[in-house]
Design an enzyme around this catalytic site. Structure first.
Site, PDB file in Angstrom:
ATOM      1  N   LYS A  50       0.837  -1.202   0.000  1.00  0.00           N
ATOM      2  CA  LYS A  50       0.000   0.000   0.000  1.00  0.00           C
ATOM      3  C   LYS A  50       0.871   1.249   0.000  1.00  0.00           C
ATOM      4  O   LYS A  50       2.059   1.180   0.321  1.00  0.00           O
ATOM      5  CB  LYS A  50      -0.916  -0.015   1.228  1.00  0.00           C
ATOM      6  N   TYR A 271      15.114  29.570  10.567  1.00  0.00           N
ATOM      7  CA  TYR A 271      13.858  30.230  10.955  1.00  0.00           C
ATOM      8  C   TYR A 271      13.681  30.249  12.472  1.00  0.00           C
ATOM      9  O   TYR A 271      13.911  29.239  13.138  1.00  0.00           O
ATOM     10  CB  TYR A 271      12.672  29.491  10.353  1.00  0.00           C
TER      11      TYR A 271
HETATM   12  C1  LIG Z   1      -0.486  -1.758   6.876  1.00  0.00           C
HETATM   13  C2  LIG Z   1      -1.107  -3.046   7.245  1.00  0.00           C
HETATM   14  C3  LIG Z   1      -0.331  -4.211   7.361  1.00  0.00           C
HETATM   15  C4  LIG Z   1       1.176  -4.194   7.318  1.00  0.00           C
HETATM   16  O1  LIG Z   1       1.652  -3.803   8.594  1.00  0.00           O
HETATM   17  P1  LIG Z   1       3.209  -3.719   8.929  1.00  0.00           P
HETATM   18  O2  LIG Z   1       3.212  -3.310  10.361  1.00  0.00           O
HETATM   19  O3  LIG Z   1       3.781  -2.702   8.023  1.00  0.00           O
HETATM   20  O4  LIG Z   1       3.779  -5.057   8.715  1.00  0.00           O
HETATM   21  C5  LIG Z   1      -0.980  -5.419   7.551  1.00  0.00           C
HETATM   22  N1  LIG Z   1      -2.333  -5.464   7.652  1.00  0.00           N
HETATM   23  C6  LIG Z   1      -3.102  -4.370   7.590  1.00  0.00           C
HETATM   24  C7  LIG Z   1      -4.570  -4.498   7.730  1.00  0.00           C
HETATM   25  C8  LIG Z   1      -2.523  -3.117   7.391  1.00  0.00           C
HETATM   26  O5  LIG Z   1      -3.290  -2.036   7.355  1.00  0.00           O
END
Ligand SMILES: *Cc1c(COP(=O)(O)O)cnc(C)c1O
Length: 389
Positions: A50, A271
């Site tokens: 993702k 800044y």
């Molecule tokens: C993002 C996500 C993962 C992966 O999690 P990690 O901690 O990056 O291994 C797995 N399952 C779901 C539902 C997620 O949203």
């Protein structure tokens, strides 16, 4: 040409226009996938790609994970799953974790994408499409076991159990849930969620379970269930916060020096003048700021490295630049155009995240678009030249 890992100054000359070089190590990614498979065995292991594979490039990395044996790919949104299509053979499963907005079911089904159904409404919309088409459509059913984010609540699960015909026309590939605290092995919530998941899976006899993210794979035994869904560990982040990281680093970030100056004691820096030099100092302005994913929370806290020398960030991180104190280096060591390490052998992704008071996920997904990206093992992509690797 075969490019060796970790030759940033030489690479610098080749990419002199870019403000920094983001090196993504394909071999390390594949090694991490295989390592997770060993840890999770005999469970299957998918990959969470993702948010463009946590910012590193889903279309680029998914085929490498496929090559390493991965056959289940998870994204958050339907759009992401559609975009991933051309990168993978058609039979490989693509799952949409966030489920479907009403009205997008046909697009999902036409593309052969599998939705994670997170509510009774999503279940009935998917079942309605299956009925209309006279087909059984595959899906994953997510149950909330203790995160209150996505998935059926206890009340919804009871309603579903009371009227199982709701699932007619749906071929359940997995029941799944997600752990809230898997990065902390001591947290009792993990066991609570596991027990709850085990109770729930009895309501779906014969349906395999998907439960573990990266952290949960390292919690051992039952947590891995039938199909694990690691993300961060594939990309080199620590599965458990504060423990020795068993994963290989995948990302290296080197940023170019834009300007060097000497300043007297009492000089106000960046800044807001939040840093005033106590003694004369030599400063370097580097070509990355918060627009490139160096969080503003690194102001006066983080560092870059040259060799093993720590070069602290002084003053506020700004949009396109950050100032580091290079007084610890010999005068002629650095000059404009040279690179300093921001993520690499001296400062891990996890170190940088911790200095920024955030998590490696946020660092990776925000790494900017302005870096030159290099792939030291990219010849592995082309089987014809693979022997050169
Ligand atoms: C993002 C996500 C993962 C992966 O999690 P990690 O901690 O990056 O291994 C797995 N399952 C779901 C539902 C997620 O949203």
């Amino acid at each position: 040409m075969v490019m060796e890992m970790c030759l940033p100054q030489e690479v610098a000359a080749a990419h002199a226009v870019s403000p920094g070089i983001l090196t993504i190590d394909f071999a390390a990614l594949q090694a991490n996938y295989r390592h997770l498979c060993q840890r999770a065995a005999p469970s299957s292991v998918g990959a969470v790609v993702k948010a463009d594979a946590y910012g590193l490039g889903a279309s680029l990395l998914a085929p490498l994970l496929y090559e390493a044996g991965c056959r289940h790919f998870f994204v958050a949104q339907l759009e992401e799953a559609l975009a991933l299509g051309p990168a993978l053979p058609a039979y490989v499963r693509r799952f949409v974790l966030n489920g479907l907005f009403a009205g997008t079911e046909a697009t999902c089904a036409d593309a052969g994408i599998v939705p994670v159904l997170n509510s009774l409404e999503q279940v009935s919309n998917w079942a309605a499409l299956a009925a209309a088409r006279g087909e059984r459509l595959p899906a994953v059913l997510q149950i909330d076991t203790g995160m209150a984010r996505l998935g059926l609540s206890d009340a919804e699960l009871n309603r579903l159990s009371a009227s199982p015909e709701t699932l007619e026309g749906i071929r359940l590939l997995y029941v799944m849930s997600h752990l809230a605290c898997a990065d902390d092995p001591e947290n009792a919530h993990n066991i609570y969620q596991l027990r709850r998941m085990q109770e729930i899976s009895r309501l779906f006899p014969g349906v395999p379970v998907s439960f573990a993210n990266s952290g949960a794979i390292f919690l051992g035994g039952a947590f891995a269930a039938d199909l694990a869904r690691p993300g961060i560990a594939l990309y080199g982040g620590a599965p458990h916060v504060g423990e020795v990281n068993p994963m290989r680093p995948v990302v290296r970030l080197d940023v170019r020096v834009v300007q060097i100056r000497d300043v007297p004691a009492g000089c106000s820096i960046s800044y807001g003048g939040t840093h005033i030099t106590e003694r004369p100092a030599r400063l370097a302005t580097i070509a990355a700021g918060y627009a490139d994913g160096l969080p503003r929370s690194l102001s006066n806290r983080g560092a870059a490295y040259f060799g093993q020398t720590r070069l602290p960030i002084v003053g506020r991180v700004s949009m396109d630049t950050t100032i580091i104190d290079i007084s610890a280096l010999d005068r002629d060591t650095l000059e404009a155009g040279k690179l300093v390490e921001v993520i690499g052998p001296n400062q891990s992704l996890d170190d940088l995240a911790s200095d920024a008071d955030t998590i490696p996920y946020e660092i990776l997904t925000r790494l900017g678009r302005r870096y030159q990206r290099t792939y030291p093992h990219s010849c592995a992509l082309d089987p014809a030249s693979a022997s050169a690797c």
